[in-house]
Design a protein around this motif. Structure first.
Motif, mmCIF file in Angstrom:
data_model
loop_
_atom_site.group_PDB
_atom_site.id
_atom_site.type_symbol
_atom_site.label_atom_id
_atom_site.label_comp_id
_atom_site.label_asym_id
_atom_site.label_seq_id
_atom_site.Cartn_x
_atom_site.Cartn_y
_atom_site.Cartn_z
ATOM 1 N N VAL A 1 0.847 -1.201 0.000
ATOM 2 C CA VAL A 1 0.000 0.000 0.000
ATOM 3 C C VAL A 1 0.879 1.248 0.000
ATOM 4 C CG1 VAL A 1 -1.729 1.322 1.280
ATOM 5 C CG2 VAL A 1 -1.871 -1.176 1.194
ATOM 6 N N VAL A 2 0.581 2.176 -0.859
ATOM 7 C CA VAL A 2 1.205 3.495 -0.863
ATOM 8 C C VAL A 2 0.125 4.500 -0.487
ATOM 9 C CG1 VAL A 2 2.406 5.232 -2.236
ATOM 10 C CG2 VAL A 2 2.811 2.790 -2.678
ATOM 11 N N GLN A 3 0.361 5.330 0.521
ATOM 12 C CA GLN A 3 -0.690 6.229 0.988
ATOM 13 C C GLN A 3 -0.123 7.564 1.450
ATOM 14 O OE1 GLN A 3 -2.621 4.069 4.149
ATOM 15 N NE2 GLN A 3 -0.800 3.996 5.442
ATOM 16 N N THR A 4 -0.976 8.562 1.498
ATOM 17 C CA THR A 4 -0.555 9.907 1.906
ATOM 18 C C THR A 4 -0.641 10.113 3.404
ATOM 19 O OG1 THR A 4 -2.793 10.792 1.621
ATOM 20 C CG2 THR A 4 -1.308 10.893 -0.288
ATOM 21 N N ASN A 5 -1.558 9.373 4.056
ATOM 22 C CA ASN A 5 -1.754 9.545 5.503
ATOM 23 C C ASN A 5 -1.771 8.184 6.194
ATOM 24 O OD1 ASN A 5 -3.250 11.981 4.072
ATOM 25 N ND2 ASN A 5 -2.733 12.659 6.146
ATOM 26 N N SER A 6 -1.767 8.221 7.519
ATOM 27 C CA SER A 6 -1.645 6.989 8.306
ATOM 28 C C SER A 6 -2.737 5.974 8.008
ATOM 29 C CB SER A 6 -1.657 7.322 9.799
ATOM 30 O OG SER A 6 -0.615 8.191 10.122
ATOM 31 N N SER B 1 -5.054 6.223 5.213
ATOM 32 C CA SER B 1 -5.674 6.440 3.905
ATOM 33 C C SER B 1 -6.292 5.147 3.374
ATOM 34 C CB SER B 1 -4.644 6.961 2.904
ATOM 35 O OG SER B 1 -4.190 8.239 3.283
ATOM 36 N N ASN B 2 -5.580 4.051 3.584
ATOM 37 C CA ASN B 2 -6.093 2.741 3.175
ATOM 38 C C ASN B 2 -6.789 2.102 4.388
ATOM 39 O OD1 ASN B 2 -6.362 0.600 1.223
ATOM 40 N ND2 ASN B 2 -4.856 -0.542 2.417
ATOM 41 N N MET B 3 -7.927 2.708 4.782
ATOM 42 C CA MET B 3 -8.622 2.291 6.007
ATOM 43 C C MET B 3 -8.906 0.798 6.045
ATOM 44 S SD MET B 3 -11.379 5.347 6.581
ATOM 45 C CE MET B 3 -12.106 4.494 7.976
ATOM 46 N N TYR B 4 -9.314 0.263 4.901
ATOM 47 C CA TYR B 4 -9.702 -1.151 4.853
ATOM 48 C C TYR B 4 -9.484 -1.670 3.439
ATOM 49 C CZ TYR B 4 -12.755 -5.143 4.077
ATOM 50 O OH TYR B 4 -13.234 -6.372 3.711
ATOM 51 N N SER B 5 -8.959 -2.870 3.343
ATOM 52 C CA SER B 5 -8.893 -3.530 2.038
ATOM 53 C C SER B 5 -9.117 -5.014 2.229
ATOM 54 C CB SER B 5 -7.541 -3.282 1.358
ATOM 55 O OG SER B 5 -6.564 -4.189 1.811
ATOM 56 N N ALA B 6 -9.570 -5.680 1.181
ATOM 57 C CA ALA B 6 -9.858 -7.112 1.256
ATOM 58 C C ALA B 6 -8.593 -7.933 1.491
ATOM 59 C CB ALA B 6 -10.544 -7.570 -0.033
ATOM 60 N N LEU B 7 -7.422 -7.393 1.093
ATOM 61 C CA LEU B 7 -6.166 -8.132 1.245
ATOM 62 C C LEU B 7 -5.391 -7.735 2.492
ATOM 63 C CD1 LEU B 7 -4.887 -8.211 -2.445
ATOM 64 C CD2 LEU B 7 -5.989 -10.048 -1.164
ATOM 65 N N GLN B 8 -5.569 -6.492 2.961
ATOM 66 C CA GLN B 8 -4.826 -6.005 4.132
ATOM 67 C C GLN B 8 -5.670 -5.994 5.406
ATOM 68 O OE1 GLN B 8 -1.629 -4.985 4.381
ATOM 69 N NE2 GLN B 8 -1.007 -5.051 2.230
ATOM 70 N N GLY B 9 -6.964 -5.918 5.250
ATOM 71 C CA GLY B 9 -7.841 -5.789 6.406
ATOM 72 C C GLY B 9 -7.904 -4.350 6.893
ATOM 73 N N PRO B 10 -8.467 -4.103 8.071
ATOM 74 C CA PRO B 10 -8.548 -2.733 8.601
ATOM 75 C C PRO B 10 -7.241 -2.320 9.269
ATOM 76 C CG PRO B 10 -9.643 -4.248 10.093
ATOM 77 C CD PRO B 10 -9.175 -5.069 8.937
ATOM 78 N N THR B 11 -6.928 -1.028 9.209
ATOM 79 C CA THR B 11 -5.763 -0.505 9.923
ATOM 80 C C THR B 11 -6.095 -0.386 11.401
ATOM 81 O OG1 THR B 11 -6.423 1.801 9.663
ATOM 82 C CG2 THR B 11 -5.117 0.827 7.881
ATOM 83 N N SER B 12 -5.073 -0.234 12.232
ATOM 84 C CA SER B 12 -5.299 -0.077 13.680
ATOM 85 C C SER B 12 -6.100 1.190 13.956
ATOM 86 C CB SER B 12 -3.958 -0.037 14.419
ATOM 87 O OG SER B 12 -3.154 1.028 13.939
ATOM 88 N N GLY B 13 -5.840 2.237 13.163
ATOM 89 C CA GLY B 13 -6.605 3.471 13.317
ATOM 90 C C GLY B 13 -8.076 3.279 12.980
ATOM 91 N N THR B 14 -8.341 2.447 11.963
ATOM 92 C CA THR B 14 -9.725 2.150 11.578
ATOM 93 C C THR B 14 -10.442 1.413 12.697
ATOM 94 O OG1 THR B 14 -9.127 2.033 9.239
ATOM 95 C CG2 THR B 14 -11.188 0.971 9.888
ATOM 96 N N LEU B 15 -9.770 0.431 13.274
ATOM 97 C CA LEU B 15 -10.373 -0.333 14.376
ATOM 98 C C LEU B 15 -10.671 0.568 15.563
ATOM 99 C CD1 LEU B 15 -8.250 -3.626 14.301
ATOM 100 C CD2 LEU B 15 -10.606 -3.311 13.536
#
Length: 582
Positions: free
Chosen positions: A426-431, A433-447
């Protein structure tokens, strides 16, 4: 070549004509059927008959019409209209009695009790209620046990076994195939997500289900035993031992009065109404009989607004959709003839956002007209939430209600993807940005954000309950946490005001509006068959019908739990999984 084009053109014309004839004929017969079903008179010495051909539904919008099963059209009736029919038959000189020929007849728990009570009241007229069955379901026997005489086929039986609720768990399945499921919830009793995080029932969930089932069965079994004049302890032994599945046992233990064939039963009915054996019995179904009853024509109206099904955002007909229901709420509000409103809730909940939208509009409605709520089989989680605009809440004793709790669910496939050589960067601008994806799951910030969202929604839920029920946050939190209750227990806890059915709620609403004479108007109105047929023929419904036919109802419900995308549409106010009381 010229003759070829003539041949093709002729075939096209013939095809168009055939289609036109088919549609025209279909329209003609549908219109004729509608007229036949909704008009006519009742013959003398008629017997009002409830049989397997009659399908009892909660609201007019629950009638799903399809070109593939149009023969069912005209054979459905709402529980409220069925009760009206029984009340009307009480004083109809052409109706001599009621025959219950039910076998595997089924309806919701609260519908069954309302029908049963209406039949008990009907018997006060001095008219008879007789019942006959081959293989009688427990639900059918619950109704049929009120009969003056209950007759059973010599090879038949009665399914008397008590109640159960089976919970399917998917955690081990998900672990085996590398499916990751992230759960965010509030409340130790919020069992809606247990199937995805445990591989067996939790003590808390087992406790709440045991309490709920015993509340319902205690009431139902005591009513049956009382009607059949059987000692409660003996009735428990009969049920535990499955005695009723053997025909002769039903006579021995007083569950039935006589073992006879159906033609013999019909002769008993002839004798009861005083006609000869060779004379034809005049039986009339409930839907057809209701069509003969003159509708109320009073100018002042009490609106019955149905909220039936799972709660979703947007527009739709198969369930409660926020935009669709809000449109109906505004119609009720703007109708000057409507002086009071009864909101009939039959919902296990669903989208928190949609529930909140609906509650707000109901609060606006209450500012202008009395609003009384009546609970059906379910009024749980989001279904309970939308009732918080009520001036008064009526619950059936067997309603499943409460479930004051909130959860969120996220499914992703990182493990199974990695095992099969699939990974992502994942390449992103903020911590986050990729809140959730089918391959990565949710970020800790999203949770973290989702947990805060769930907690905030829960507090908002409890706030509205405390305001309506006039209790403290601590009092509601103690009985909330996602726990479900029977209507009887909800009354004891102060979650509802009175135990009673929709007719009591209607009478209360009319009284609040100071109406001595009034007629009922239902919202939403019954759909036109062609709107139902062509409006519902979408890809999702066709797929669902095909899967149901291949998998069967029970297996399809398990499939739904595994694939339901609505579970992942944000924060949910929803009842525990698919709670099917058997």
């Amino acid at each position: 070549m010229k003759s070829f084009f003539k041949y093709v053109l002729a075939n096209i014309v013939a095809f168009v004509i055939l289609v036109a004839i088919f549609i025209g004929g279909f329209v003609f017969f549908a219109i004729m059927g509608a007229f036949m079903d909704s008009s006519g008179s009742v013959k003398k010495n008629s017997i009002l008959t409830l049989d397997l051909k009659t399908k009892v539904i909660e609201s007019p919008s629950d009638e799903q019409f399809s070109i593939f099963d149009f023969k069912q059209e005209g054979k459905t009736i709402t529980s409220l209209d069925l009760q009206k029919s029984i009340i009307n038959a009480k004083t109809d000189n052409n109706i001599k009695g009621i025959s219950l020929e039910l076998d595997d007849f089924s309806a919701g728990n609260t519908q069954l009790e309302s029908i049963r009570q209406a039949l008990i009241d009907f018997k006060k007229s001095g008219k008879f209620v007789y019942a006959y069955g081959n293989n009688v379901s427990q639900a059918a026997y619950y109704i049929g046990s009120v009969a003056d005489q209950f007759y059973l086929n010599p090879t038949g039986g009665i399914e008397l076994k008590g109640l159960s609720a089976e919970v399917a768990f998917f955690k081990d399945f998900a672990d085996k195939y590398g499916i990751n499921i992230q759960v965010i919830r509030h409340g130790k009793f919020k069992a809606a997500v247990e199937p995805f995080m445990l591989n067996k029932i939790s003590p808390e969930n087992e406790e709440q289900l045991s309490t709920l089932l015993n509340d319902v069965w205690s009431r139902n079994s005591s009513q049956i035993a009382q009607s059949r004049k059987i000692n409660p302890a003996e009735f428990k032994t009969i049920t535990d031992s499955l005695y009723s599945f053997i025909p002769e046992n039903n006579i021995k233990y007083k569950l039935a009065d006589k073992l006879i064939q159906k033609s013999e039963y019909d002769n008993i009915l002839r004798q009861k109404i005083g006609i000869k054996k060779e004379d034809k019995l005049s039986k009339i179904s409930f839907p057809k009989y209701f069509g003969t009853i003159d509708p109320d024509s009073e100018d002042d109206k009490v609106a019955v607004l149905y909220a039936s099904g799972e709660i979703n955002s947007g527009k739709g007909t198969n369930g409660i959709y926020s935009e669709t229901l809000i449109k109906e709420i505004k119609k009720v509000k703007e109708d000057k003839k409507v002086k009071a409103v009864v909101l009939r809730v039959n919902s296990p909940g669903g989208s928190a956002n949609a529930s909140d939208e609906i509650l707000f509009e109901l609060e606006q409605l209450k500012k202008e007209k009395p609003l009384v709520v009546s609970f059906g089989d379910y009024a749980a989680s989001g279904g309970y939430y939308i009732a918080m605009a009520a001036d008064k809440i009526y619950s059936e004793p067997n309603t499943i209600t409460g479930s004051i709790g909130v959860f969120g669910l996220m499914t992703y496939y990182k493990d199974i993807a990695n095992k099969n050589g699939i990974r992502s960067d994942v390449v992103q601008t903020n911590s986050n940005s990729n809140m959730y994806s089918a391959l990565q799951g949710p970020t800790s910030g999203t949770l973290n954000m989702m947990q805060k969202s769930v907690e905030g929604t829960y507090k908002r839920f409890v706030h509205f309950v405390t305001t309506n029920r006039k209790k403290s946050f601590e009092q509601i939190d103690a009985i909330g946490g996602g726990r479900v209750w029977s209507g009887t227990r909800a009354k004891e806890l102060g979650l509802v005001d009175e135990l009673g059915g929709i007719n009591q709620a209607i009478a209360d609403a009319a009284k609040r509006a100071k109406l001595s004479k009034y007629s009922l108007k239902t919202y939403p109105a019954k759909s036109n068959p062609f709107e139902e047929m062509f409006g519902s023929m979408d890809e999702e419904e066709i797929s669902a019908k095909m899967l149901k036919s291949k998998l069967g109802e029970s297996n399809y419900k398990i499939f739904q739990q595994l694939t339901d995308t609505k579970l992942q549409n944000g924060v949910m106010m929803r009842m525990p999984y698919i709670l099917e009381v058997k």
